[in-house]
Design a protein around this motif. Structure first.
Motif, PDB file in Angstrom:
ATOM      1  N   ASP A   1       0.859  -1.188   0.000  1.00 58.92           N
ATOM      2  CA  ASP A   1       0.000   0.000   0.000  1.00 58.92           C
ATOM      3  C   ASP A   1       0.893   1.235   0.000  1.00 58.92           C
ATOM      4  N   SER A   2       0.343   2.355  -0.389  1.00 55.96           N
ATOM      5  CA  SER A   2       1.149   3.561  -0.582  1.00 55.96           C
ATOM      6  C   SER A   2       1.850   4.007   0.704  1.00 55.96           C
ATOM      7  N   ARG A   3       1.197   3.897   1.843  1.00 56.93           N
ATOM      8  CA  ARG A   3       1.806   4.308   3.109  1.00 56.93           C
ATOM      9  C   ARG A   3       3.019   3.430   3.436  1.00 56.93           C
ATOM     10  N   SER A   4       2.892   2.121   3.280  1.00 55.81           N
ATOM     11  CA  SER A   4       4.006   1.203   3.558  1.00 55.81           C
ATOM     12  C   SER A   4       5.153   1.440   2.593  1.00 55.81           C
TER      13      SER A   4
ATOM     14  N   ALA B   1       5.886   4.220   1.055  1.00 59.99           N
ATOM     15  CA  ALA B   1       6.515   5.489   1.433  1.00 59.99           C
ATOM     16  C   ALA B   1       7.427   5.305   2.649  1.00 59.99           C
ATOM     17  N   GLU B   2       6.978   4.541   3.633  1.00 59.88           N
ATOM     18  CA  GLU B   2       7.805   4.297   4.823  1.00 59.88           C
ATOM     19  C   GLU B   2       9.083   3.547   4.463  1.00 59.88           C
TER      20      GLU B   2
END
Length: 133
Positions: free
Chosen positions: A74-77, A79-80
């Protein structure tokens, strides 16, 4: 090694000659050292090697590699993991630059010179002054 005496009446010719030789070595290293610093790149990875980053010594990102498998995150993961890989690459570049400076100073400063830990701290402060907010 002699200590600095601000009174010119106490200066000895041999001390001045030694200081001039040290200064010449330092100036020669500054040119070479800057080229060596400019060539340093740090590498870092995250997500078990699925996300890789390469940065220059100044912290700027030079390359990002994301495997197709990482694109399923997913985009959040994602990015992290990108931020983690970049941070690790920047840390690697900083470690290399500190080592370069420490090695150079060891060659330029004779035994009994300044404390290497103190020099390391000063180098760290200098390098942090170039960090971007």
């Amino acid at each position: 090694m002699h200590t600095f005496d601000a009174d010119p009446a106490n200066w000895r010719d041999e001390d001045l000659e030694q200081d001039a030789e040290k200064a010449a070595k330092i100036l020669a290293w500054v040119g070479d050292g800057q080229r060596e610093l400019d060539e340093i790149t740090g590498t870092g990875e995250a997500a078990d090697g699925q996300v890789k980053a390469t940065t220059a010594v100044d912290g700027l990102v030079r390359e990002i590699v994301i495997t197709p498998r990482a694109m399923r995150l997913d985009s959040r993961s994602l990015a992290e993991h990108l931020m983690l890989a970049v941070g690790r690459a920047q840390d690697d570049a900083e470690r290399q630059s500190r080592q370069l400076m420490t090695d150079a100073l060891a060659d330029l400063v004779p035994d009994g010179g300044p404390d290497p830990q103190a020099i390391e701290e000063q180098i760290g402060r200098l390098l942090r002054s170039f960090e971007r907010p």
